[in-house]
Design an enzyme around this catalytic site. Structure first.
Site, PDB file in Angstrom:
ATOM      1  N   TYR A 144       0.818  -1.209   0.000  1.00 31.22           N
ATOM      2  CA  TYR A 144       0.000   0.000   0.000  1.00 31.22           C
ATOM      3  C   TYR A 144       0.858   1.270   0.000  1.00 31.22           C
ATOM      4  O   TYR A 144       0.477   2.290   0.550  1.00 31.22           O
ATOM      5  CB  TYR A 144      -0.903   0.019   1.243  1.00 31.22           C
ATOM      6  CG  TYR A 144      -1.926  -1.092   1.301  1.00 31.22           C
ATOM      7  CD1 TYR A 144      -2.391  -1.713   0.144  1.00 31.22           C
ATOM      8  CD2 TYR A 144      -2.450  -1.518   2.522  1.00 31.22           C
ATOM      9  CE1 TYR A 144      -3.335  -2.729   0.202  1.00 31.22           C
ATOM     10  CE2 TYR A 144      -3.402  -2.522   2.594  1.00 31.22           C
ATOM     11  CZ  TYR A 144      -3.836  -3.132   1.424  1.00 31.22           C
ATOM     12  OH  TYR A 144      -4.782  -4.127   1.481  1.00 31.22           O
TER      13      TYR A 144
ATOM     14  N   TRP B 232     -12.469 -12.596  -6.472  1.00 34.78           N
ATOM     15  CA  TRP B 232     -13.717 -13.077  -5.866  1.00 34.78           C
ATOM     16  C   TRP B 232     -14.893 -12.983  -6.821  1.00 34.78           C
ATOM     17  O   TRP B 232     -15.901 -13.668  -6.623  1.00 34.78           O
ATOM     18  CB  TRP B 232     -13.984 -12.321  -4.571  1.00 34.78           C
ATOM     19  CG  TRP B 232     -12.860 -12.474  -3.604  1.00 34.78           C
ATOM     20  CD1 TRP B 232     -12.228 -11.499  -2.892  1.00 34.78           C
ATOM     21  CD2 TRP B 232     -12.179 -13.696  -3.259  1.00 34.78           C
ATOM     22  NE1 TRP B 232     -11.214 -12.024  -2.136  1.00 34.78           N
ATOM     23  CE2 TRP B 232     -11.161 -13.367  -2.341  1.00 34.78           C
ATOM     24  CE3 TRP B 232     -12.330 -15.028  -3.640  1.00 34.78           C
ATOM     25  CZ2 TRP B 232     -10.306 -14.329  -1.806  1.00 34.78           C
ATOM     26  CZ3 TRP B 232     -11.471 -15.979  -3.111  1.00 34.78           C
ATOM     27  CH2 TRP B 232     -10.482 -15.635  -2.208  1.00 34.78           C
TER      28      TRP B 232
ATOM     29  N   GLY C 101     -10.480  -1.226  11.401  1.00 34.04           N
ATOM     30  CA  GLY C 101      -9.743  -1.797  12.516  1.00 34.04           C
ATOM     31  C   GLY C 101      -8.548  -2.592  12.027  1.00 34.04           C
ATOM     32  O   GLY C 101      -8.341  -2.754  10.822  1.00 34.04           O
TER      33      GLY C 101
ATOM     34  N   HIS D  53      -1.925 -17.038   4.318  1.00 38.88           N
ATOM     35  CA  HIS D  53      -0.747 -17.316   3.487  1.00 38.88           C
ATOM     36  C   HIS D  53       0.250 -16.164   3.464  1.00 38.88           C
ATOM     37  O   HIS D  53       1.353 -16.309   2.937  1.00 38.88           O
ATOM     38  CB  HIS D  53      -1.161 -17.707   2.064  1.00 38.88           C
ATOM     39  CG  HIS D  53      -1.616 -16.565   1.206  1.00 38.88           C
ATOM     40  ND1 HIS D  53      -1.717 -16.679  -0.171  1.00 38.88           N
ATOM     41  CD2 HIS D  53      -1.991 -15.292   1.508  1.00 38.88           C
ATOM     42  CE1 HIS D  53      -2.139 -15.537  -0.676  1.00 38.88           C
ATOM     43  NE2 HIS D  53      -2.310 -14.685   0.316  1.00 38.88           N
ATOM     44  N   ASP D  54      -0.110 -15.017   4.041  1.00 38.71           N
ATOM     45  CA  ASP D  54       0.796 -13.859   4.065  1.00 38.71           C
ATOM     46  C   ASP D  54       1.837 -13.922   5.179  1.00 38.71           C
ATOM     47  O   ASP D  54       2.809 -13.161   5.150  1.00 38.71           O
ATOM     48  CB  ASP D  54      -0.002 -12.559   4.256  1.00 38.71           C
ATOM     49  CG  ASP D  54      -0.828 -12.190   3.034  1.00 38.71           C
ATOM     50  OD1 ASP D  54      -0.417 -12.524   1.915  1.00 38.71           O
ATOM     51  OD2 ASP D  54      -1.888 -11.562   3.209  1.00 38.71           O
TER      52      ASP D  54
END
Length: 318
Positions: free
Chosen positions: A121, A138, A208, A228-229
């Site tokens: 990011y 998705w 959050g 998986h990160d």
């Protein structure tokens, strides 16, 4: 062109995804060439283990295991039952990751390797690219994931790290009597509502940090392409936090590209695992590893569903 495609290919773009990941396959092959993997195996008079190859080529064992597994998956190498690999007779980034066994965020962006999403990011443009990729994933796989199990008994569903809300919307469509909320970082929620909102959206958003902050109460927590990160110890910490927050009878749904237990495929999952080495601190795992982490944190009744598509699902209940 459509008349030459089967119904399954019309329903799901297997070939398109294969071509889309073609550049990653090329990087795997070129990285193995640059590291000297094929030269070493050809010089050897006997099969070599991943540990031996890593030692000879001065790379990390973890990085070399992932690279060799991917080469087996694309059928350039063969693997014996003993687990040894034998030959069948930006590239720098992948090579550095294999050598060092960690992502290259520090060298590339000047950021600590553990600051995974600070790198992803790092700008609004990069954030939009990443969120767009998650969104399209998705659109393709969401329905199969949310219907892999009957989740109608869960009235309050929280998608932790739900990004644009694409998977949450599929969940809301499949289970209209359930309340579905995306829980993500403030900047992600802001960007999602600005660029990915839909008219008459019945998905809620809440800001959050699921690692450092409190989790909202829910019957079902969803972790889609989250586990998986991260390395196992961080995953276990998060799953234990979710277990403690879970209502009695509540559960967690994991969504990942699962490896086979023998790690010889699927190829896409093997490639994803290498990509995790390049960009994150995590890896793709077989079902047994997810099951062990879930049971270690208290979850029981673990069910695994392979969808036959890019991503699979695991449901565990408290």
């Amino acid at each position: 062109m459509a008349e030459h495609l089967s119904q399954s290919e019309l329903d799901y773009p297997f070939k398109l995804l294969e071509y889309f990941n073609g550049f990653r396959v090329s990087k795997v092959i070129f990285s193995a060439c640059e590291l000297g993997v094929f030269d070493l195996l050809l010089r050897s008079q006997e099969p070599l283990s991943a540990q031996h190859v890593a030692q000879e080529l001065k790379t990390s064992v973890d990085g070399m295991e992932r690279l060799l597994d991917a080469l087996v998956g694309i059928e350039i190498l063969e693997v014996e039952k003993t687990g040894k690999k034998i030959p069948r007779r930006k590239l720098r980034t992948v090579c550095c990751c294999c050598r060092e066994g960690k992502n290259q965020n520090e060298k590339t962006f000047g950021l600590p390797s553990e600051e995974v999403f600070q790198a992803i990011y790092r700008s609004e443009e990069e954030m939009l690219k990443f969120m767009g990729l998650m969104n399209s994933s998705w659109v393709l796989d969401g329905h199969d994931i949310v219907t892999a199990f009957n989740l109608s008994c869960f009235q309050n569903i929280i998608d932790l790290g739900g990004c644009t809300g694409a998977l949450a919307r599929e969940m809301a469509k499949a289970y209209p009597s359930s309340s579905v909320t995306v829980f993500d970082l403030p900047q992600v929620v802001e960007t999602a509502q600005k660029h990915f909102s839909q008219e008459n959206d019945n998905v809620l958003f809440q800001t959050g940090d699921f690692f450092s902050g409190e989790l909202p109460a829910a019957d079902l927590y969803v972790l889609a392409r989250i586990i998986h990160d991260w390395p196992e110890e961080k995953c276990v910490t998060l799953l234990k936090k979710i277990y403690d927050a879970c209502r009695p009878g509540g559960g967690v749904l994991l969504v990942e590209a699962m490896l086979f237990e023998n790690r010889r495929g699927p190829v896409m999952a093997q490639i994803f695992s290498l990509n995790m080495l390049v960009q994150t601190e995590g890896r793709e795992r077989p079902p047994s590893e997810y099951t062990n982490m879930l049971k270690k944190t208290g979850f029981q009744n673990v069910q695994v569903c392979r969808t036959g598509k890019s991503y699979d699902a695991i449901l565990a209940v408290r």
